[in-house]
Enzyme design. Sequence first.
Site, mmCIF file in Angstrom:
data_model
loop_
_atom_site.group_PDB
_atom_site.id
_atom_site.type_symbol
_atom_site.label_atom_id
_atom_site.label_comp_id
_atom_site.label_asym_id
_atom_site.label_seq_id
_atom_site.Cartn_x
_atom_site.Cartn_y
_atom_site.Cartn_z
ATOM 1 N N CYS A 187 -45.905 50.572 25.254
ATOM 2 C CA CYS A 187 -45.667 51.811 24.512
ATOM 3 C C CYS A 187 -45.901 51.684 23.002
ATOM 4 O O CYS A 187 -47.048 51.634 22.572
ATOM 5 C CB CYS A 187 -44.281 52.345 24.837
ATOM 6 S SG CYS A 187 -44.120 54.093 24.465
ATOM 7 N N HIS B 186 -42.281 51.630 30.599
ATOM 8 C CA HIS B 186 -41.012 50.950 30.378
ATOM 9 C C HIS B 186 -40.357 50.767 31.738
ATOM 10 O O HIS B 186 -40.920 51.095 32.767
ATOM 11 C CB HIS B 186 -40.096 51.838 29.519
ATOM 12 C CG HIS B 186 -40.549 52.028 28.123
ATOM 13 N ND1 HIS B 186 -40.376 51.081 27.150
ATOM 14 C CD2 HIS B 186 -41.161 53.077 27.509
ATOM 15 C CE1 HIS B 186 -40.837 51.542 25.993
ATOM 16 N NE2 HIS B 186 -41.328 52.751 26.190
HETATM 17 N N1 GLN Z 1 -43.366 56.541 19.054
HETATM 18 C C1 GLN Z 1 -44.273 56.491 20.139
HETATM 19 C C2 GLN Z 1 -44.465 57.821 20.839
HETATM 20 O O1 GLN Z 1 -43.548 58.608 20.988
HETATM 21 C C3 GLN Z 1 -43.829 55.393 21.101
HETATM 22 C C4 GLN Z 1 -42.527 55.647 21.769
HETATM 23 C C5 GLN Z 1 -42.099 54.537 22.674
HETATM 24 O O2 GLN Z 1 -42.372 53.343 22.460
HETATM 25 N N2 GLN Z 1 -41.376 54.897 23.735
HETATM 26 O O3 GLN Z 1 -45.590 58.074 21.249
#
Ligand code: GLN
Length: 251
Positions: free
Chosen positions: A98, A199
């Site tokens: 992510c 995740h």
């Molecule tokens: N900030 C990024 C997004 O919202 C990654 C979020 C995350 O790692 N869950 O796209």
Amino acid sequence: MAALVTLRLGYLYPDLLNLYGDRGNILTLVRRIRWRGLDVVVREIGLGERPDFAELDLVFIGGGQDREQALIAEDLAGVKADGLRAAVEAGLPLLAVCGGYQLLGRFYRTGDGRELPGAGVLDLWTEAGKRRMIGNVVIETDLWMEEPRTIVGFENHSGRTFLGPGCRPLGRVRVGGGNNGRDGGEGAVHRSAVGTYLHGPVLPKNPRLADWLLERALERRRGTAGLAPLDDAVEVAAHHAAIERARATRR
Ligand code: GLN
């Protein structure tokens, strides 16, 4: 007797990038290495450090919100990028989730129009979108031939990631949004580096992905993977339960 192999795992920014139990990916790798009778050390790598990535066997970077990403982007694209890019080109296995996945690309343009620099390790870029993609995900991968070829996880991102010609998707989306909610791809693969939005943490429920990374690490280290099979009945049951749940909660 051959010397015991000690695999060296690099864990980038453990205190800043650790969303939804991303650290569980490190725990899974450590367990699966020890269950094979091999040894492992985890080297945590923070801001300002310039490790010799070529000396590591596998690197992990987790997810984070825009705030945490802004704190590490320049460090990653600055002191770490050249060494990490060279090591990945030479075959270093890497898992990026992510927020970390986004920052390994060319850039990440946030919702308020800022452009965070990427490390240029993966040929991709990310732009914030208006709608968040949140929920359970199932993808199908061609990274390995054995069943299950599915990878399951949980996504929560507003960033839309687009791949350049230098990498290919990790899989095709069966349930969920994936890289950008449009082209049906999820994640990215380049050499032995894998990026994904998943995740969960992703590795406990996807032991085949964990072993794919460990096989690449051992091949690079000693020329042959030789990874003893494990009894993954519990992990595979969790994997299938996650697929059922994703189908039932499909958005
Ligand atoms: N900030 C990024 C997004 O919202 C990654 C979020 C995350 O790692 N869950 O796209």
